[in-house]
Write a protein that holds these residues in place. Structure first.
Motif, PDB file in Angstrom:
ATOM      1  N   ALA A 185      11.037  24.809  35.534  1.00  0.00           N
ATOM      2  CA  ALA A 185      11.569  25.142  34.217  1.00  0.00           C
ATOM      3  C   ALA A 185      11.429  23.968  33.260  1.00  0.00           C
ATOM      4  O   ALA A 185      11.170  24.163  32.060  1.00  0.00           O
ATOM      5  N   GLU A 186      11.581  22.757  33.776  1.00  0.00           N
ATOM      6  CA  GLU A 186      11.486  21.582  32.918  1.00  0.00           C
ATOM      7  C   GLU A 186      10.091  21.451  32.320  1.00  0.00           C
ATOM      8  O   GLU A 186       9.921  21.213  31.124  1.00  0.00           O
ATOM      9  N   VAL A 187       9.081  21.616  33.166  1.00  0.00           N
ATOM     10  CA  VAL A 187       7.702  21.522  32.680  1.00  0.00           C
ATOM     11  C   VAL A 187       7.379  22.704  31.775  1.00  0.00           C
ATOM     12  O   VAL A 187       6.780  22.550  30.702  1.00  0.00           O
ATOM     13  N   GLY A 188       7.797  23.899  32.185  1.00  0.00           N
ATOM     14  CA  GLY A 188       7.537  25.078  31.379  1.00  0.00           C
ATOM     15  C   GLY A 188       8.148  24.984  30.003  1.00  0.00           C
ATOM     16  O   GLY A 188       7.507  25.326  28.995  1.00  0.00           O
ATOM     17  N   LEU A 189       9.379  24.520  29.929  1.00  0.00           N
ATOM     18  CA  LEU A 189      10.046  24.396  28.632  1.00  0.00           C
ATOM     19  C   LEU A 189       9.429  23.284  27.789  1.00  0.00           C
ATOM     20  O   LEU A 189       9.364  23.395  26.567  1.00  0.00           O
ATOM     21  N   ALA A 190       8.991  22.212  28.438  1.00  0.00           N
ATOM     22  CA  ALA A 190       8.355  21.132  27.691  1.00  0.00           C
ATOM     23  C   ALA A 190       7.068  21.627  27.032  1.00  0.00           C
ATOM     24  O   ALA A 190       6.808  21.357  25.850  1.00  0.00           O
ATOM     25  N   VAL A 191       6.261  22.377  27.785  1.00  0.00           N
ATOM     26  CA  VAL A 191       5.009  22.901  27.240  1.00  0.00           C
ATOM     27  C   VAL A 191       5.296  23.949  26.170  1.00  0.00           C
ATOM     28  O   VAL A 191       4.681  23.946  25.090  1.00  0.00           O
ATOM     29  N   PHE A 192       6.221  24.857  26.462  1.00  0.00           N
ATOM     30  CA  PHE A 192       6.555  25.891  25.478  1.00  0.00           C
ATOM     31  C   PHE A 192       7.098  25.279  24.197  1.00  0.00           C
ATOM     32  O   PHE A 192       6.766  25.725  23.093  1.00  0.00           O
ATOM     33  N   SER A 193       7.939  24.264  24.334  1.00  0.00           N
ATOM     34  CA  SER A 193       8.521  23.618  23.162  1.00  0.00           C
ATOM     35  C   SER A 193       7.437  23.042  22.258  1.00  0.00           C
ATOM     36  O   SER A 193       7.454  23.236  21.034  1.00  0.00           O
ATOM     37  N   GLY A 194       6.478  22.342  22.859  1.00  0.00           N
ATOM     38  CA  GLY A 194       5.389  21.777  22.056  1.00  0.00           C
ATOM     39  C   GLY A 194       4.542  22.851  21.404  1.00  0.00           C
ATOM     40  O   GLY A 194       4.181  22.748  20.232  1.00  0.00           O
ATOM     41  N   PHE A 195       4.244  23.905  22.164  1.00  0.00           N
ATOM     42  CA  PHE A 195       3.462  25.021  21.637  1.00  0.00           C
ATOM     43  C   PHE A 195       4.184  25.701  20.478  1.00  0.00           C
ATOM     44  O   PHE A 195       3.586  25.975  19.431  1.00  0.00           O
ATOM     45  N   ALA A 196       5.474  25.990  20.660  1.00  0.00           N
ATOM     46  CA  ALA A 196       6.227  26.691  19.628  1.00  0.00           C
ATOM     47  C   ALA A 196       6.387  25.833  18.369  1.00  0.00           C
ATOM     48  O   ALA A 196       6.239  26.335  17.251  1.00  0.00           O
ATOM     49  N   LEU A 197       6.685  24.558  18.544  1.00  0.00           N
ATOM     50  CA  LEU A 197       6.828  23.676  17.377  1.00  0.00           C
ATOM     51  C   LEU A 197       5.516  23.577  16.606  1.00  0.00           C
ATOM     52  O   LEU A 197       5.506  23.667  15.373  1.00  0.00           O
ATOM     53  N   ALA A 198       4.411  23.379  17.321  1.00  0.00           N
ATOM     54  CA  ALA A 198       3.111  23.266  16.652  1.00  0.00           C
ATOM     55  C   ALA A 198       2.758  24.558  15.926  1.00  0.00           C
ATOM     56  O   ALA A 198       2.302  24.534  14.778  1.00  0.00           O
ATOM     57  N   THR A 199       2.980  25.698  16.593  1.00  0.00           N
ATOM     58  CA  THR A 199       2.690  26.989  15.967  1.00  0.00           C
ATOM     59  C   THR A 199       3.555  27.187  14.728  1.00  0.00           C
ATOM     60  O   THR A 199       3.083  27.651  13.687  1.00  0.00           O
TER      61      THR A 199
END
Length: 224
Positions: free
Chosen positions: A38-52
Motif C-alpha cells: 500500500a505504501e508503494v501503491g499510494l506513493a505512485v498514485f499520489s505522484g500520478f494524481a498530483l501531476a495529472t
C-alpha cells in the motif's frame, strides 16, 4: 472581427501527451517494482494524481475556452486533492489505498465521461466543430476506463490472502488484496498512457465552426 483560426501555444494534444507521460511513468514504476504494498501503491498514485491534476488546472487556463473549462477544473481539483491525501507517508495503509483510489476513479471517470458525452451530443447536433468529436470520444474512453478501474477495485477483497508455492523456486509466496489492487492500478495507468499517447499523436485537421456554433472568442481548440 476576424474569424480566422487563432494560434495557441498549447493545444489539446499537448494535454493528452502530458497525461500519457505521467500515466506511463506510474505504470513503469509499478511494473518494475517488486514491492506492491500500500505504501508503494499510494506513493505512485499520489505522484500520478498530483501531476495529472496540475496538468488539467494549467490546461484550464491555457487551452480550454471559458465554456469548456469546467471539466478540466473539476478533474484537476479532484486529482490534486487525491494526490495530496495519498502523499502523507504516516497515513498510508491498505484501506486508504482502496478508499482513495476508488473515490478518485469514480469522480474522475464521471467527470470525463459526462463531459465527453455532452460534447459528442453537441457535435451531433451541429453546435460544435466536427473536429471536436474525436477529442470528445477520447474523453469518454478515458472516463469509462477510469470507471472500470473503480469497479475492478471494488471487486477485490481488501483482506484477500492466498499462499502459493513455486516448485521450481522452492519458495512459498502470498498473494494479497493490496498486491492485486496495486497491480490493477498499474494496468490502468498503462492503458491510459498508451491510449492518450496515440490520441495525442493522431493528426487533426482544423474544421470551421457551423454558423450557429461557438463565437470566435471561444476558440474550439480544446476538448471536453
Amino acid at each position: 472581427m476576424s474569424t480566422s483560426p487563432q494560434t495557441r501555444a498549447f493545444e489539446v494534444w499537448h494535454v493528452q501527451l502530458a497525461r500519457a507521460i505521467f500515466a506511463g511513468i506510474a505504470a513503469v514504476m509499478i511494473t518494475f517494482s517488486p514491492d506492491h504494498s500500500a505504501e508503494v501503491g499510494l506513493a505512485v498514485f499520489s505522484g500520478f494524481a498530483l501531476a495529472t491534476g496540475i496538468v488539467m488546472l494549467v490546461a484550464a487556463g491555457l487551452v480550454y475556452p471559458v465554456r469548456r473549462k469546467w471539466p478540466a477544473v473539476l478533474l484537476g481539483i479532484a486529482s490534486v486533492a487525491a494526490g495530496m491525501a495519498g502523499g502523507l507517508p504516516p497515513v498510508r495503509s491498505t484501506i486508504l489505498f482502496f478508499v482513495l483510489v476508488i473515490a478518485w476513479a469514480f469522480a474522475a471517470g464521471l467527470i470525463e465521461t459526462i463531459s465527453g458525452w455532452r460534447a459528442l451530443r453537441a457535435a451531433e447536433r451541429g453546435e460544435l466543430a466536427l473536429g471536436r468529436a474525436s477529442e470528445a470520444r477520447d474523453a469518454v474512453v478515458v472516463g469509462v476506463v477510469t470507471l472500470v478501474l473503480a469497479v475492478a477495485l471494488l471487486l477485490v477483497p481488501v483482506g484477500f490472502s492466498l499462499d502459493y508455492t513455486v516448485a521450481e523456486a522452492g519458495q512459498t509466496y502470498t498473494l494479497t488484496g493490496i498486491i492485486l489492487a496495486v497491480g490493477i492500478f498499474g494496468g490502468y495507468a498503462a492503458i491510459v498512457a498508451v491510449y492518450l499517447a496515440i490520441a495525442g499523436f493522431s493528426p487533426r485537421k482544423p474544421q470551421p465552426l457551423p454558423a450557429s456554433a461557438e463565437t470566435p472568442a471561444t476558440h474550439d481548440g480544446g476538448s471536453a
